[in-house]
Design a protein around this motif. Structure first.
Motif, mmCIF file in Angstrom:
data_model
loop_
_atom_site.group_PDB
_atom_site.id
_atom_site.type_symbol
_atom_site.label_atom_id
_atom_site.label_comp_id
_atom_site.label_asym_id
_atom_site.label_seq_id
_atom_site.Cartn_x
_atom_site.Cartn_y
_atom_site.Cartn_z
ATOM 1 N N TRP A 124 1.694 -9.271 -29.938
ATOM 2 C CA TRP A 124 2.784 -8.552 -30.597
ATOM 3 C C TRP A 124 2.629 -8.633 -32.117
ATOM 4 O O TRP A 124 2.693 -7.618 -32.804
ATOM 5 N N ASN A 125 2.437 -9.843 -32.621
ATOM 6 C CA ASN A 125 2.354 -10.031 -34.064
ATOM 7 C C ASN A 125 1.111 -9.381 -34.664
ATOM 8 O O ASN A 125 1.091 -9.056 -35.849
ATOM 9 N N TRP A 126 0.093 -9.179 -33.876
ATOM 10 C CA TRP A 126 -1.121 -8.527 -34.351
ATOM 11 C C TRP A 126 -0.967 -7.005 -34.333
ATOM 12 O O TRP A 126 -1.349 -6.333 -35.286
ATOM 13 N N LEU A 127 -0.361 -6.462 -33.257
ATOM 14 C CA LEU A 127 -0.327 -5.016 -33.079
ATOM 15 C C LEU A 127 0.922 -4.322 -33.602
ATOM 16 O O LEU A 127 0.824 -3.337 -34.332
ATOM 17 N N ILE A 128 2.077 -4.783 -33.211
ATOM 18 C CA ILE A 128 3.312 -4.028 -33.434
ATOM 19 C C ILE A 128 3.629 -3.829 -34.918
ATOM 20 O O ILE A 128 3.897 -2.702 -35.337
ATOM 21 N N PRO A 129 3.594 -4.870 -35.769
ATOM 22 C CA PRO A 129 3.883 -4.615 -37.192
ATOM 23 C C PRO A 129 2.864 -3.663 -37.843
ATOM 24 O O PRO A 129 3.210 -2.918 -38.755
ATOM 25 N N ALA A 130 1.638 -3.673 -37.358
ATOM 26 C CA ALA A 130 0.627 -2.771 -37.924
ATOM 27 C C ALA A 130 0.816 -1.333 -37.442
ATOM 28 O O ALA A 130 0.478 -0.390 -38.162
ATOM 29 N N LEU A 131 1.356 -1.153 -36.246
ATOM 30 C CA LEU A 131 1.490 0.188 -35.682
ATOM 31 C C LEU A 131 2.806 0.872 -36.025
ATOM 32 O O LEU A 131 2.850 2.094 -36.142
ATOM 33 N N PHE A 132 3.873 0.093 -36.159
ATOM 34 C CA PHE A 132 5.192 0.675 -36.361
ATOM 35 C C PHE A 132 5.801 0.186 -37.668
ATOM 36 O O PHE A 132 5.990 -1.015 -37.868
ATOM 37 N N VAL A 133 6.137 1.126 -38.532
ATOM 38 C CA VAL A 133 6.751 0.797 -39.816
ATOM 39 C C VAL A 133 8.116 0.172 -39.554
ATOM 40 O O VAL A 133 8.904 0.669 -38.770
ATOM 41 N N GLY A 134 8.378 -0.945 -40.177
ATOM 42 C CA GLY A 134 9.662 -1.619 -40.036
ATOM 43 C C GLY A 134 9.704 -2.652 -38.923
ATOM 44 O O GLY A 134 10.670 -3.390 -38.816
#
Length: 115
Positions: free
Chosen positions: A29-39
């Motif tokens: 989650w910490n690797w993918l989600i912040p990089a893929l979704f703004v905010g």
């Protein structure tokens, strides 16, 4: 005494497995989600555990591994359902099933320029 040791060993394995899976979820989650979704923000370990529980509720239910699926050899419920059908219903079902497959195969051959 041996029984208690087995139970304790099982509990430790379950807790360890949940902890390891939660850690993997947190890292992904910490690797993918912040990089893929703004905010989007990172999550901590307890939030990863909560995410696993939520996904189990939404997608897995609460059946567990001791339900009818494993105990009855997999497709037991389908066999019971098949047994309840009348001979006419069985024939209609088979005709519809194989009729769709035949139609799909004919379309595939036609679209590939063969025939």
């Amino acid at each position: 005494m041996l029984h208690r040791f087995k139970v304790l060993k099982f509990i430790i394995l379950v807790v360890g497995g949940i902890a390891a899976l939660s850690w993997v979820v947190m890292m992904l989650w910490n690797w993918l989600i912040p990089a893929l979704f703004v905010g989007a923000r990172s999550i901590d370990f307890l939030q990863a555990v909560g995410l696993l529980v939520l996904s189990k509720i939404l997608f897995g239910g609460f059946r567990g591994h001791h339900g009818g699926w494993h105990r009855h050899g997999g497709h037991h419920w389908q066999h019971q359902r098949w047994e309840k059908l009348t001979p006419e219903e069985r024939e209609k079902f088979q005709h519809g099933l194989f009729g769709r497959r035949k139609h799909r195969d004919e379309v595939h051959v036609k679209n590939n320029g063969q025939a």
